[in-house]
Design a protein around this motif. Structure first.
Motif, PDB file in Angstrom:
ATOM      1  N   PRO A 107      31.096  68.761 -18.540  1.00  0.00           N
ATOM      2  CA  PRO A 107      29.849  68.592 -19.299  1.00  0.00           C
ATOM      3  C   PRO A 107      28.752  70.061 -19.069  1.00  0.00           C
ATOM      4  N   ASP A 108      27.809  70.204 -19.859  1.00  0.00           N
ATOM      5  CA  ASP A 108      26.971  71.191 -19.533  1.00  0.00           C
ATOM      6  C   ASP A 108      25.913  71.125 -18.954  1.00  0.00           C
ATOM      7  N   GLU A 109      25.442  69.549 -18.693  1.00  0.00           N
ATOM      8  CA  GLU A 109      24.422  69.136 -17.871  1.00  0.00           C
ATOM      9  C   GLU A 109      24.754  68.785 -16.514  1.00  0.00           C
ATOM     10  N   TYR A 110      24.095  69.052 -15.506  1.00  0.00           N
ATOM     11  CA  TYR A 110      24.606  68.815 -13.904  1.00  0.00           C
ATOM     12  C   TYR A 110      24.671  67.269 -13.916  1.00  0.00           C
ATOM     13  N   ARG A 111      23.817  66.532 -14.190  1.00  0.00           N
ATOM     14  CA  ARG A 111      23.803  65.038 -14.184  1.00  0.00           C
ATOM     15  C   ARG A 111      24.922  64.548 -14.602  1.00  0.00           C
ATOM     16  N   LEU A 112      25.553  64.679 -15.741  1.00  0.00           N
ATOM     17  CA  LEU A 112      26.830  64.228 -16.322  1.00  0.00           C
ATOM     18  C   LEU A 112      27.920  64.912 -15.407  1.00  0.00           C
ATOM     19  N   ALA A 113      27.867  66.265 -15.329  1.00  0.00           N
ATOM     20  CA  ALA A 113      29.036  66.600 -14.570  1.00  0.00           C
ATOM     21  C   ALA A 113      29.200  65.707 -13.169  1.00  0.00           C
ATOM     22  N   GLN A 114      28.212  65.468 -12.464  1.00  0.00           N
ATOM     23  CA  GLN A 114      28.193  64.642 -11.220  1.00  0.00           C
ATOM     24  C   GLN A 114      28.627  63.070 -11.532  1.00  0.00           C
ATOM     25  N   GLN A 115      28.119  62.667 -12.381  1.00  0.00           N
ATOM     26  CA  GLN A 115      28.458  61.298 -12.990  1.00  0.00           C
ATOM     27  C   GLN A 115      29.791  61.138 -13.194  1.00  0.00           C
ATOM     28  N   LEU A 116      30.445  62.021 -13.883  1.00  0.00           N
ATOM     29  CA  LEU A 116      31.922  62.004 -14.333  1.00  0.00           C
ATOM     30  C   LEU A 116      32.797  62.266 -13.215  1.00  0.00           C
ATOM     31  N   ALA A 117      32.249  63.297 -12.367  1.00  0.00           N
ATOM     32  CA  ALA A 117      33.274  63.598 -11.297  1.00  0.00           C
ATOM     33  C   ALA A 117      33.389  62.580 -10.203  1.00  0.00           C
ATOM     34  N   GLU A 118      32.544  61.674 -10.139  1.00  0.00           N
ATOM     35  CA  GLU A 118      32.488  60.642  -9.162  1.00  0.00           C
ATOM     36  C   GLU A 118      33.267  59.486  -9.677  1.00  0.00           C
TER      37      GLU A 118
END
Length: 528
Positions: free
Chosen positions: A118-129
């Motif tokens: 993802p290009d947004e940090y919040r989505l990157a964190q959400q998916l990484a978890e």
């Protein structure tokens, strides 16, 4: 087999094992994912309440993304891919993206989940978890940007200023753009000094009308109303923005054929006296590029190829100015974002605390430059970079508006605003809230700059040539108030030396009158 599902319980092919997520800004038809049709794979594209409400978006922005997502889902299905496409009607019962993914993966007994970075940090964190028993998870590059994601950290260390010009030169060399024998075409890297002309009266009639589309989004508007999605701005049942690759390429072609010829020359200019005053010579490709319907490489190559075939009409100055925005600035702000998140989102170096005035949501202000820029933003979900930087951005800086509120306004109101590109432009470039990670000096200016680059001042309630009188341009005293109150922060900045010398040349009575005027404006900021 072509299957386009429009409900939460599709009947998948028996071989299906893998769910691939496509986010609303990952509409890249050229991605390697789509080179082969596989019965093992199903793609998920979904309108989500979390994405429609994480900030208050412009209604045209939501409509554009949702419409583009539907177009992309149809395109994939027509190519034979299995697609689950869900609207707000089908996703309303899921609290967020993880809840929806959990339902689909477990109910369909899938064994693999794949997604693009993802290009947004919040989505990157959400998916990484995310994690499920007996489900493998893999992440892929979005295959969109020129600078690979894994190269960002090497180029953008946290809390360090990276000079954009040098980054831009490295990118030109690395990708051999406008280069010959390892030297820049035209003998110089940057023609920005030639790209700062304002419109004269005879120039206005030559500005082409913008290319507009008429995409029916009435069903999306009905869904937004049905699900109580709060939005801002002017709704259009016939959306003028491109929502698929075909329209994006048409917009690129139109830019090359009608606008590139004077883009660089007038890229900083502003006017209210033209039939095309909201679009001018700008490409308006940013939404199409940021949603990945068209790639930056394709845009750059097309523009250069068109220039090479029409060099008698189009100068290198115009082309370099445009390429710098895509290859230089766009890639640069992405690097700043990922090199500094998540702490970047909390930076407030100048300790600005004032809330946004109400006219940011209505355009009801006597400052004509602000009225024009905000009204255009509300009407079209668009303003060009100088309107954002030197009108609304500069005012926010001078008035000391809280960067959190400024961030949310920019993120919500503009059709091309995704956090990775919005935040470094706002918190960094316009507000100097990052303390100099992006800019080496604050982009503060008095009314003189606005008068030079636009015709806004001619019909303004305020007089741009006055500082302390009742009808004086607010930008003038607010500028010096900003300079004075941040003297300890900037008086040793070599780029600010002349400014502070000019302030010190003023007698004490003049200085105090200016400060008193600015204090009065700030106390009554809602009435400006």
């Amino acid at each position: 087999m072509t299957t386009l599902f429009k409900n939460a319980s599709p009947t998948l092919l028996p071989q299906t094992t893998t769910l691939r997520l496509i986010l609303g800004d990952q509409l890249n038809a050229s991605h390697s994912w789509f080179k082969q049709v596989s019965p093992n794979t199903v793609y998920l594209i979904a309108e989500l309440g979390q994405e429609a409400t994480y900030t208050t978006h412009h209604v045209q922005k939501v409509c554009a993304f949702f419409s583009a997502m539907a177009e992309f889902a149809n395109a994939l299905a027509n190519c034979g891919h299995q697609v689950i496409y869900l609207t707000l009607d089908e996703t309303q019962h899921y609290s967020d993206l993880p809840a929806l993914l959990e339902h689909i993966i477990t109910s369909k007994q899938l064994t693999a989940f794949e997604y693009q970075q993802p290009d947004e940090y919040r989505l990157a964190q959400q998916l990484a978890e995310l994690a499920w028993p007996n489900v493998t998870k893999n992440k892929y590059d979005s295959e969109h940007f020129l600078l690979p994601f894994d190269d960002i950290k090497a180029q953008f260390a946290a809390n360090k200023h990276v000079k954009m010009e040098f980054f831009y030169r490295r990118m030109r060399k690395r990708f051999n753009v406008l280069m010959k024998d390892d030297e820049p075409l035209g003998g110089q890297w940057n023609f920005d000094s030639q790209n700062r002309e304002h419109f004269k009266q005879q120039d206005l009639a030559d500005i082409p009308s913008p290319l507009l589309f008429a995409n029916d989004v009435s069903a999306i508007l009905a869904r937004l109303k049905r699900h109580n999605i709060n939005t801002i701005g002017k709704a259009q049942s016939q959306l003028l923005w491109p929502v698929n690759r075909r329209q994006s390429r048409q917009l690129l072609d139109y830019f090359c054929q009608h606008l590139l010829i004077r883009f660089g020359r007038f890229q900083d200019a502003m006017t209210e006296n033209s039939r095309a005053d909201w679009s001018l010579y700008h490409s308006r490709l940013s939404f199409a590029i940021n949603a990945k319907m068209i790639s930056p490489s394709e845009v750059i190559n097309k523009v250069i190829q068109y220039w090479q075939a029409n060099q008698q009409e189009i100068s290198l100055t115009q082309v370099e100015g445009f390429v710098r925005q895509i290859l230089g600035w766009r890639e640069y702000v992405r690097g700043i974002y990922w090199g500094n998140m998540p702490k970047y989102a909390t930076k407030n170096a100048l300790q600005a605390q004032r809330p946004l005035p109400n006219y940011f949501w209505t355009a009801n202000t006597k400052m004509n430059c602000m009225h024009q820029a905000i009204k255009q933003s509300l009407d079209y979900a668009y303003a060009h970079h100088i309107q954002r930087l030197m009108v609304t951005g500069c005012f926010s800086l001078l008035a000391g508006l809280h960067p959190d509120e400024v961030d949310q306004w920019y993120l919500g109101i503009y059709i091309d605003a995704i956090e990775w590109v919005e935040m470094p432009n706002t918190r960094g470039m316009t507000q100097f809230a990052d303390g100099g990670i992006v800019a080496t000096k604050p982009y503060a200016a008095s009314g003189n700059y606005l008068n030079k680059m636009s015709d806004y001042c001619k019909s303004c309630h305020y007089n741009v040539k006055l500082k302390t009188e009742d009808n004086a341009c607010p930008f003038n005293s607010l500028y010096w108030h900003f300079i004075q109150r941040h003297q300890q922060h900037f008086n040793r900045n070599p780029r600010m030396t002349m400014v502070y010398k000019n302030w010190q040349k003023m007698d004490e009575h003049t200085q105090q009158a200016i400060i008193n005027k600015a204090n009065n404006l700030l106390e009554n900021i809602e009435s400006l």
